[in-house]
Enzyme design. Structure first.
Site, PDB file in Angstrom:
ATOM      1  N   GLU A 347      18.176  83.957 -39.688  1.00 36.62           N
ATOM      2  CA  GLU A 347      18.918  84.884 -40.553  1.00 36.62           C
ATOM      3  C   GLU A 347      18.452  84.875 -42.011  1.00 36.62           C
ATOM      4  O   GLU A 347      19.276  84.898 -42.922  1.00 36.62           O
ATOM      5  CB  GLU A 347      20.423  84.559 -40.491  1.00 36.62           C
TER       6      GLU A 347
HETATM    7  C1  ACM Z   1      22.455  81.026 -35.690  1.00 38.30           C
HETATM    8  O1  ACM Z   1      23.463  81.134 -34.986  1.00 38.30           O
HETATM    9  N1  ACM Z   1      22.407  81.611 -36.877  1.00 38.30           N
HETATM   10  C2  ACM Z   1      21.295  80.291 -35.245  1.00 38.30           C
END
Ligand code: ACM
Length: 532
Positions: A347
């Site tokens: 992310e």
């Molecule tokens: C995640 O759940 N951001 C790896």
């Protein structure tokens, strides 16, 4: 009195009843007492994970106060496994079972924990358990295998003894043979100590619980936007500044390196590997609050106690960022005996794609320089160059396929199947639901082997169930989300596909209640299970 005893045992022995002769040396005279054991079918024991092969011989070993443990002495690890077993027997039964001691007391029962070079024990965690009327033998090639074997034995010891003979109590263990070996070598769970901090004592309790189900990896998510949880001596503000925030505005916390080493060694005693994660280049707000030169999102970093993701990034272009990372990796590698260091990589929504790739390659090289292998969330695999780097699949299947095509291994943690922070259903007291609800059935009823059809099973290192902590801040809340689902993940990791079946599993799960109660675990009593 004996008449009454035999009578009461008989009443309770409606199942298969086997008579065992027990010679008891009484003060006044030698008597042979016939004890009827009510349950002696090894194949119907509530073992989790279910072993590869169980061959019952329909008799019983009566664990009692004249039982002793002997272990192979050629490898120090076997000795420790013996002491571990003795301690657990004591906690469960009150019996004081000596380990590798010559004794003048009457001995009539032996437990041997034996280092064996049998070719049948191919996997280092494999073990064979032979239970006869007066001897239990655990064969394993390694102390790790012996340790997995004694978990099976622990599960076979009943909570209640044959309680009628107060002086000669026996805890009957069904006889037979168990041949066992894991389905996957990596069977993990992750704990997010960054969104909310969990104490060393909490982590140790979690380690105790997962060890019982043969889980062998605990991945610690040590850093995120809301907090930095591991002391780095060369960059002290990471914890003196970045360690004191968490979701919801609580006081946070961090592990000193000594405390982290304590966790690592407690895990090692249970043959569990600790994998530390430093999440970067995104999820780095707490680091940038501590040292603003690291920040790459163009804003002045401020402590963050919310639950959004994807807004932070390291400055991927500065050399000082990489000197900083080099120090962090060096210090953590030095106190982490395992082969892996997790670099996060998920992310990073405000890092340009080109910068992200440049960053991952640079950090992969730093980690390798300190003799560790990289694990990262699926996204990293688009940039890694070393096939020893491992992709942890959580969302995008395409990344797992890229990893497999590159020759990298994959850890399966698909959010909609394995995320322990997803609610069980709409009534769950804690948890999120962005990946859906995961009932106790859903958690168990899928096959890692077929999860991504494009990747061969031998590219899968194993599975890991992550527990993110945005909505939980106490061990009791942690337990509510993890239990009972983590027990199912333990079985998916250990037990081969042919031996897994929901209807059979759910009965064995229902029978974990005595253990969970004994351990004071706040499990979620899912209505899908007929709890015992
Ligand atoms: C995640 O759940 N951001 C790896």
């Amino acid at each position: 009195m004996f008449k009454r005893i035999i009578h009461s045992v008989f009443i309770r022995s409606l199942l298969v009843v086997i008579s065992i002769g027990l010679f008891v040396a009484c003060k006044e005279e030698k008597k042979k007492i016939i004890i009827n054991f009510p349950h002696t079918d090894l194949s119907t024991e509530n073992l989790i994970p279910k072993p590869l092969k169980i061959i019952p011989t329909h008799n019983a070993f009566g664990l009692n106060k004249s039982t002793v443990i002997y272990t192979s002495q050629t490898n120090n690890g076997f000795n420790k496994v013996g002491y571990f077993l003795s301690e657990k027997i004591k906690q469960k039964t009150g019996l004081d079972i000596p380990v590798n001691k010559t004794t003048t007391n009457t001995i009539d029962k032996f437990i041997y924990i034996n280092k064996s070079d049998s070719v049948a024990l191919k996997n280092k965690e494999a073990y064979q358990l032979y239970i006869t009327k007066d001897t239990i033998i655990i064969n394993a090639k390694t102390a790790e295998g012996a340790f997995r074997g004694i978990q099976t034995l622990r599960q076979l010891i009943p909570y209640t003894s044959n309680d009628t003979l107060t002086d000669y109590r026996l805890w009957p263990i069904p006889t037979g043979k168990i041949i066992d070996s894991p389905n996957y070598n990596y069977r993990g769970t992750m704990l997010d100590v960054a969104r909310h901090f969990f104490s060393v004592a909490d982590v140790k309790k979690y380690l105790d619980l997962i060890a019982y189900y043969k889980i062998n990896v605990l991945h610690l998510h040590l850093t995120d936007d809301q907090g930095w949880r591991i002391e780095i001596k060369s960059w002290p503000k990471l914890t003196s500044v970045g360690g004191h925030s968490e979701v919801g505005g609580g006081k946070g916390g961090f592990y000193t390196q000594e405390e982290y080493k304590d966790i690592v060694s407690y895990a090692a005693e249970r043959h569990i590997l600790i994998i530390p994660e430093i999440d970067m280049p995104g999820h780095t707000n707490a680091a940038s609050v501590s040292y603003p030169f690291l920040n790459g999102n163009g804003k002045t970093p401020k402590p963050y106690t919310g639950m959004r993701v994807g807004f932070s990034t390291f400055n991927t272009k500065k050399d000082t960022t990489y000197s900083f990372i080099n120090n962090v990796v060096q210090e953590i590698a030095a106190i982490t005996p395992g082969p892996y260091l997790h670099i996060g990589g998920d992310e990073s929504h405000v890092t340009k794609k080109r910068d992200y790739h440049y960053f991952v390659k640079k950090v992969e090289a730093i980690v390798n320089k300190h003799n560790k292998q990289v694990i990262g969330w699926g996204e990293i695999i688009q940039a890694t160059t070393n096939t020893s780097s491992v992709a942890q699949h959580w969302r995008t299947k395409k990344n797992a396929v890229i990893a497999s095509n590159k020759g990298s291994k994959i850890i399966l943690s698909p959010a909609k199947n394995t995320y322990l922070d997803m609610k069980y259903d709409s009534l769950s007291k804690h948890g999120l639901d962005w990946a859906g609800h995961i009932s106790v059935t859903d958690a168990y009823n899928w096959a890692p082997e077929n999860y991504i059809t494009e990747i061969p099973n031998n590219a899968i290192l194993g599975i890991e169930a992550p527990l993110w902590s945005e909505t939980i801040s106490t061990i009791s809340e942690l337990e509510y989300l993890a239990f009972p689902r983590i027990i199912g993940y333990a079985e998916l990791g250990w037990t081969n596909k042919e031996n897994r079946e929901w209807e059979n599993y759910k009965i064995r799960l229902a029978n974990q209640v005595p253990y969970l109660k004994h351990m004071n675990v706040n499990y979620y009593p899912s209505p899908l299970i007929e709890w015992k």
